[in-house]
Structures are given as C-alpha cells and as structure tokens.
Design a protein around this motif. Structure first.
Motif, PDB file in Angstrom:
ATOM      1  N   ALA A  34       0.841  -1.189   0.000  1.00 51.38           N
ATOM      2  CA  ALA A  34       0.000   0.000   0.000  1.00 51.38           C
ATOM      3  C   ALA A  34       0.881   1.245   0.000  1.00 51.38           C
ATOM      4  CB  ALA A  34      -0.915  -0.010   1.214  1.00 51.38           C
ATOM      5  N   MET A  35       0.461   2.265  -0.730  1.00 52.90           N
ATOM      6  CA  MET A  35       1.283   3.477  -0.844  1.00 52.90           C
ATOM      7  C   MET A  35       0.470   4.640  -1.370  1.00 52.90           C
ATOM      8  SD  MET A  35       3.534   2.671  -4.274  1.00 52.90           S
ATOM      9  CE  MET A  35       4.102   1.097  -3.620  1.00 52.90           C
ATOM     10  N   THR A  36       1.003   5.840  -1.158  1.00 59.07           N
ATOM     11  CA  THR A  36       0.533   7.033  -1.849  1.00 59.07           C
ATOM     12  C   THR A  36       1.532   7.308  -2.956  1.00 59.07           C
ATOM     13  OG1 THR A  36      -0.504   7.949   0.128  1.00 59.07           O
ATOM     14  CG2 THR A  36       0.022   9.489  -1.636  1.00 59.07           C
ATOM     15  N   LEU A  37       1.061   7.323  -4.171  1.00 59.22           N
ATOM     16  CA  LEU A  37       1.950   7.388  -5.328  1.00 59.22           C
ATOM     17  C   LEU A  37       2.421   8.810  -5.602  1.00 59.22           C
ATOM     18  CD1 LEU A  37       3.141   5.618  -7.637  1.00 59.22           C
ATOM     19  CD2 LEU A  37       1.155   6.293  -9.008  1.00 59.22           C
ATOM     20  N   CYS A  38       3.687   8.936  -5.947  1.00 59.36           N
ATOM     21  CA  CYS A  38       4.250  10.214  -6.382  1.00 59.36           C
ATOM     22  C   CYS A  38       5.425   9.939  -7.314  1.00 59.36           C
ATOM     23  CB  CYS A  38       4.697  11.054  -5.188  1.00 59.36           C
ATOM     24  SG  CYS A  38       5.180  12.736  -5.659  1.00 59.36           S
ATOM     25  N   GLY A  39       5.619  10.826  -8.268  1.00 58.91           N
ATOM     26  CA  GLY A  39       6.705  10.682  -9.235  1.00 58.91           C
ATOM     27  C   GLY A  39       6.224  10.419 -10.641  1.00 58.91           C
ATOM     28  N   MET A  40       4.919  10.242 -10.809  1.00 59.48           N
ATOM     29  CA  MET A  40       4.399   9.884 -12.129  1.00 59.48           C
ATOM     30  C   MET A  40       4.577  11.001 -13.158  1.00 59.48           C
ATOM     31  SD  MET A  40       3.483   6.772 -12.213  1.00 59.48           S
ATOM     32  CE  MET A  40       2.435   6.640 -13.658  1.00 59.48           C
ATOM     33  N   ALA A  41       4.519  12.251 -12.724  1.00 56.98           N
ATOM     34  CA  ALA A  41       4.719  13.342 -13.677  1.00 56.98           C
ATOM     35  C   ALA A  41       6.113  13.276 -14.283  1.00 56.98           C
ATOM     36  CB  ALA A  41       4.505  14.689 -12.987  1.00 56.98           C
ATOM     37  N   HIS A  42       7.117  12.967 -13.461  1.00 59.81           N
ATOM     38  CA  HIS A  42       8.483  12.855 -13.974  1.00 59.81           C
ATOM     39  C   HIS A  42       8.643  11.595 -14.818  1.00 59.81           C
ATOM     40  CE1 HIS A  42       9.899  16.251 -11.631  1.00 59.81           C
ATOM     41  NE2 HIS A  42       9.280  15.746 -10.579  1.00 59.81           N
ATOM     42  N   VAL A  43       8.014  10.507 -14.391  1.00 57.98           N
ATOM     43  CA  VAL A  43       8.095   9.270 -15.173  1.00 57.98           C
ATOM     44  C   VAL A  43       7.451   9.470 -16.537  1.00 57.98           C
ATOM     45  CG1 VAL A  43       7.262   6.888 -15.321  1.00 57.98           C
ATOM     46  CG2 VAL A  43       8.263   7.734 -13.192  1.00 57.98           C
ATOM     47  N   GLU A  44       6.311  10.146 -16.579  1.00 63.10           N
ATOM     48  CA  GLU A  44       5.678  10.364 -17.875  1.00 63.10           C
ATOM     49  C   GLU A  44       6.549  11.232 -18.780  1.00 63.10           C
ATOM     50  OE1 GLU A  44       1.353  11.299 -19.887  1.00 63.10           O
ATOM     51  OE2 GLU A  44       1.675  11.857 -17.787  1.00 63.10           O
ATOM     52  N   ALA A  45       7.259  12.200 -18.197  1.00 64.77           N
ATOM     53  CA  ALA A  45       8.182  13.004 -19.004  1.00 64.77           C
ATOM     54  C   ALA A  45       9.294  12.129 -19.579  1.00 64.77           C
ATOM     55  CB  ALA A  45       8.769  14.122 -18.157  1.00 64.77           C
ATOM     56  N   MET A  46       9.781  11.165 -18.785  1.00 66.43           N
ATOM     57  CA  MET A  46      10.784  10.213 -19.291  1.00 66.43           C
ATOM     58  C   MET A  46      10.211   9.385 -20.435  1.00 66.43           C
ATOM     59  SD  MET A  46      12.428   8.652 -15.790  1.00 66.43           S
ATOM     60  CE  MET A  46      12.545   9.643 -14.310  1.00 66.43           C
ATOM     61  N   LEU A  47       8.975   8.955 -20.276  1.00 70.76           N
ATOM     62  CA  LEU A  47       8.341   8.131 -21.304  1.00 70.76           C
ATOM     63  C   LEU A  47       8.159   8.906 -22.604  1.00 70.76           C
ATOM     64  CD1 LEU A  47       5.634   6.391 -19.081  1.00 70.76           C
ATOM     65  CD2 LEU A  47       7.717   5.350 -19.987  1.00 70.76           C
ATOM     66  N   ALA A  98       5.744  10.680   0.095  1.00 71.82           N
ATOM     67  CA  ALA A  98       4.301  10.943   0.023  1.00 71.82           C
ATOM     68  C   ALA A  98       3.523  10.014   0.950  1.00 71.82           C
ATOM     69  CB  ALA A  98       3.820  10.778  -1.413  1.00 71.82           C
ATOM     70  N   THR A  99       3.924   8.745   1.012  1.00 67.60           N
ATOM     71  CA  THR A  99       3.225   7.769   1.849  1.00 67.60           C
ATOM     72  C   THR A  99       3.374   8.111   3.327  1.00 67.60           C
ATOM     73  OG1 THR A  99       3.533   6.043   0.180  1.00 67.60           O
ATOM     74  CG2 THR A  99       3.074   5.312   2.427  1.00 67.60           C
ATOM     75  N   TYR A 100       4.575   8.494   3.740  1.00 65.10           N
ATOM     76  CA  TYR A 100       4.809   8.877   5.135  1.00 65.10           C
ATOM     77  C   TYR A 100       4.008  10.144   5.477  1.00 65.10           C
ATOM     78  CZ  TYR A 100       7.448   9.462   9.499  1.00 65.10           C
ATOM     79  OH  TYR A 100       7.802   9.576  10.827  1.00 65.10           O
ATOM     80  N   THR A 101       4.028  11.111   4.565  1.00 62.09           N
ATOM     81  CA  THR A 101       3.281  12.342   4.803  1.00 62.09           C
ATOM     82  C   THR A 101       1.797  12.055   4.948  1.00 62.09           C
ATOM     83  OG1 THR A 101       4.915  13.597   3.514  1.00 62.09           O
ATOM     84  CG2 THR A 101       2.797  14.660   3.935  1.00 62.09           C
ATOM     85  N   ARG A 102       1.262  11.219   4.055  1.00 60.00           N
ATOM     86  CA  ARG A 102      -0.160  10.872   4.111  1.00 60.00           C
ATOM     87  C   ARG A 102      -0.500  10.188   5.434  1.00 60.00           C
ATOM     88  NH1 ARG A 102      -4.541  12.765   2.926  1.00 60.00           N
ATOM     89  NH2 ARG A 102      -3.763  13.183   0.817  1.00 60.00           N
ATOM     90  N   ALA A 103       0.383   9.337   5.925  1.00 62.17           N
ATOM     91  CA  ALA A 103       0.139   8.673   7.210  1.00 62.17           C
ATOM     92  C   ALA A 103       0.087   9.689   8.344  1.00 62.17           C
ATOM     93  CB  ALA A 103       1.221   7.632   7.473  1.00 62.17           C
ATOM     94  N   GLY A 140      -0.505  15.137   0.924  1.00 60.00           N
ATOM     95  CA  GLY A 140      -1.468  15.936   1.658  1.00 60.00           C
ATOM     96  C   GLY A 140      -0.857  16.958   2.594  1.00 60.00           C
ATOM     97  N   GLY A 141       0.476  17.070   2.595  1.00 61.62           N
ATOM     98  CA  GLY A 141       1.141  18.080   3.405  1.00 61.62           C
ATOM     99  C   GLY A 141       1.426  19.331   2.593  1.00 61.62           C
ATOM    100  N   LEU A 142       2.100  20.272   3.232  1.00 60.22           N
ATOM    101  CA  LEU A 142       2.470  21.517   2.570  1.00 60.22           C
ATOM    102  C   LEU A 142       3.877  21.917   3.013  1.00 60.22           C
ATOM    103  CD1 LEU A 142      -0.781  23.644   2.935  1.00 60.22           C
ATOM    104  CD2 LEU A 142       0.163  22.753   0.799  1.00 60.22           C
ATOM    105  N   PRO A 143       4.606  22.625   2.158  1.00 61.75           N
ATOM    106  CA  PRO A 143       5.899  23.146   2.603  1.00 61.75           C
ATOM    107  C   PRO A 143       5.701  24.279   3.600  1.00 61.75           C
ATOM    108  CG  PRO A 143       5.422  23.879   0.370  1.00 61.75           C
ATOM    109  CD  PRO A 143       4.347  22.898   0.736  1.00 61.75           C
TER     110      PRO A 143
END
Length: 275
Positions: A34-47, A98-103, A140-143
């Motif tokens: 189980a996870m909160t996904l992050c990084g897909m925007a960069h992966v799609e740019a690679m693709l 992202a997963t730790y932040t969501r938790a 779900g966090g903020l800087p």
C-alpha cells in the motif's frame, strides 16, 4: 531528459553486449505494498522522451493497494532498460515521502476534532527540494517555507545579534511594519517567551521541541490573542503526531517525511513476438 542521461550516459553495456537492444518487449510497474503514489509526472516526461508506447493506470496522489498496476510500457529492450531504474527510483523515493506524509496527515485528522496541518521544513537534501516538496504535497502536506525569501520566521539565532530585550522588541516592531503583507512567525522555547512574543504582536508562535503540556499552555494563549496561530516543531514524527495534534496546535513543522523509507515498486519485463 537529465534523469535518463544520468543513468545511461553513452551506452548500456549489458544490453549492448547481449545483443538484445532491438528486441521488442513489455515492462510492467506495480505497487508491492500500500502506498501514496508520487513521481508519475516525472516518469511520464521520461516516457515521452523515449521511443516507447505506454499506458498509465495511476497518477500522483493516488492511494494504491498492494499489487495495484501503475504503468505498462512497450518498446525495444534498449529503451525499456534505459527507463527501468530511473523511473523505478523516482517512484520509490518520491512515493516513500508521500506515503509517510499521508500517514501523518491521516493520523492527525483521526485524533483531533480540529484541523492540524502537516508542514515540512527546508531541511531537505541539497538539490532535491523540488522533488521532496512535490512528494509532500502529493501526501497531503504543505511546505512550511520554500526558503528565506517567502516568509518571515525569527529564530534565536537572529536574537544573537540583538542581545537585549529592548533591542529585540524594537527590531521586531520594525519588522512588522516593513513586511506588512506577511504573517510574522517567531520561535518560542518557553511559555514566558511565547507570552512575550504574543504581546509584541506575533502572528505565529513556533514552539520548538516542546512537551505536550507546554504546547497546551501555549495554545491557551489563543483565548487572549485570538489571531494567534500555534505550531509545534522539533522531533515531530509519525510516532508522536497524534499526541502533538491533540494539544490543539494549528499545525506541525516536521522533517520526518524526508527520511522516509522508499516504497517498493515491482518491475517485470517480457519479450514480445518471440516463439
């Protein structure tokens, strides 16, 4: 695409040496846990920068169950191997944060009737600010602060150059009048300091490494200073966020998500068109 260039440089020695670079194949990305996904925007740019076709089944910020599909990619073995680790590393590290932040966000919400926000410090790895803050937002966090330029926060290290309370108050009041468009935050190490700064007109009290009892006492100042916001910082983690949120602080400031373990993304490949 710098992430790909960093890994492949001039040659994939293994794929080249095996003579399989031109063979067609398919690569699957799946969540092992189980996870909160992050990084897909960069992966799609690679693709998009690669000679492949692809289908994406999940996006940044999605909550994934174990074995959930993330992406399917088709192309030459050379293209697939060039993408493999760069894409996997991006997803695993950003999704870990992202997963730790969501938790932390979910735990704070579950234990408090009020909204206690999760904000992260500027103690990110050098040159990794953008990636780490993207992951925090996905969770779900903020800087808390992007840098010295976007907010006003007075530390004891500033007071080192203003050794008397009279000089400190004078400088603080000048700060309030010269930066009217910003809330003025100030670090407080004791209740006496918190009260003093509230009386001076601070907008935010940042309570540094304070006990739950100390935090509750400082939160009580809001009855006298309704505009005041309270934050807790220093040693805030997933293990103690519930206790800290229950004190009534408006938000916490933490570096803990930056040190989260990467999640585990499963990657498999298969050849196409082979008898």
């Amino acid at each position: 695409m710098p992430y790909l260039i960093d890994d492949t440089r001039f040659l994939d020695r293994t794929t080249h040496g095996l003579g399989i670079g031109a063979k067609r194949g398919r690569m699957h990305f799946r969540a092992r846990g189980a996870m909160t996904l992050c990084g897909m925007a960069h992966v799609e740019a690679m693709l998009r920068a690669s000679d492949v076709t692809y289908a994406l089944y999940a996006h940044d910020g999605d909550t994934l169950a174990p074995d959930a599909p993330i992406a399917l990619i088709e192309g030459s073995a050379q293209a697939l191997h060039a993408l493999w680790k760069s894409a996997q590393n991006m997803l695993e590290y950003q999704s870990g944060i992202a997963t730790y932040t969501r938790a932390m966000v979910d735990t704070a919400r579950a234990h408090t009737p009020h909204h206690c926000a999760i904000a992260t410090t500027r103690k990110h790895y050098p040159a990794a600010k953008e990636l780490m803050l993207e992951a925090v937002v996905c969770g779900g966090g903020l800087p808390h602060r992007l840098g010295l330029f976007d907010s006003v926060l007075v530390f004891e290290q500033h007071w080192a150059f203003l050794p008397t309370l009279e000089a400190q108050k004078e400088a603080f009041l000048r700060l309030k009048t010269t930066h009217l468009e910003h809330k003025i935050a100030i670090e407080a190490a004791s209740y006496d300091e918190a009260l003093r700064y509230a009386q001076w007109g601070a907008d935010i009290l940042q309570c540094e490494k304070s006990s739950p009892e100390m935090l509750r006492t400082c939160v009580a100042l809001k009855a006298q200073f309704p505009h005041l916001l309270l934050s807790a910082t220093g040693g805030v983690t997933l293990q103690n966020i519930a206790t800290i949120a229950q004190t009534g602080v408006d938000f916490v400031v933490t570096s803990a998500p930056y040190h989260a373990n990467p999640v585990d993304i499963a990657v498999t490949m298969e050849a196409l068109g082979m008898l």
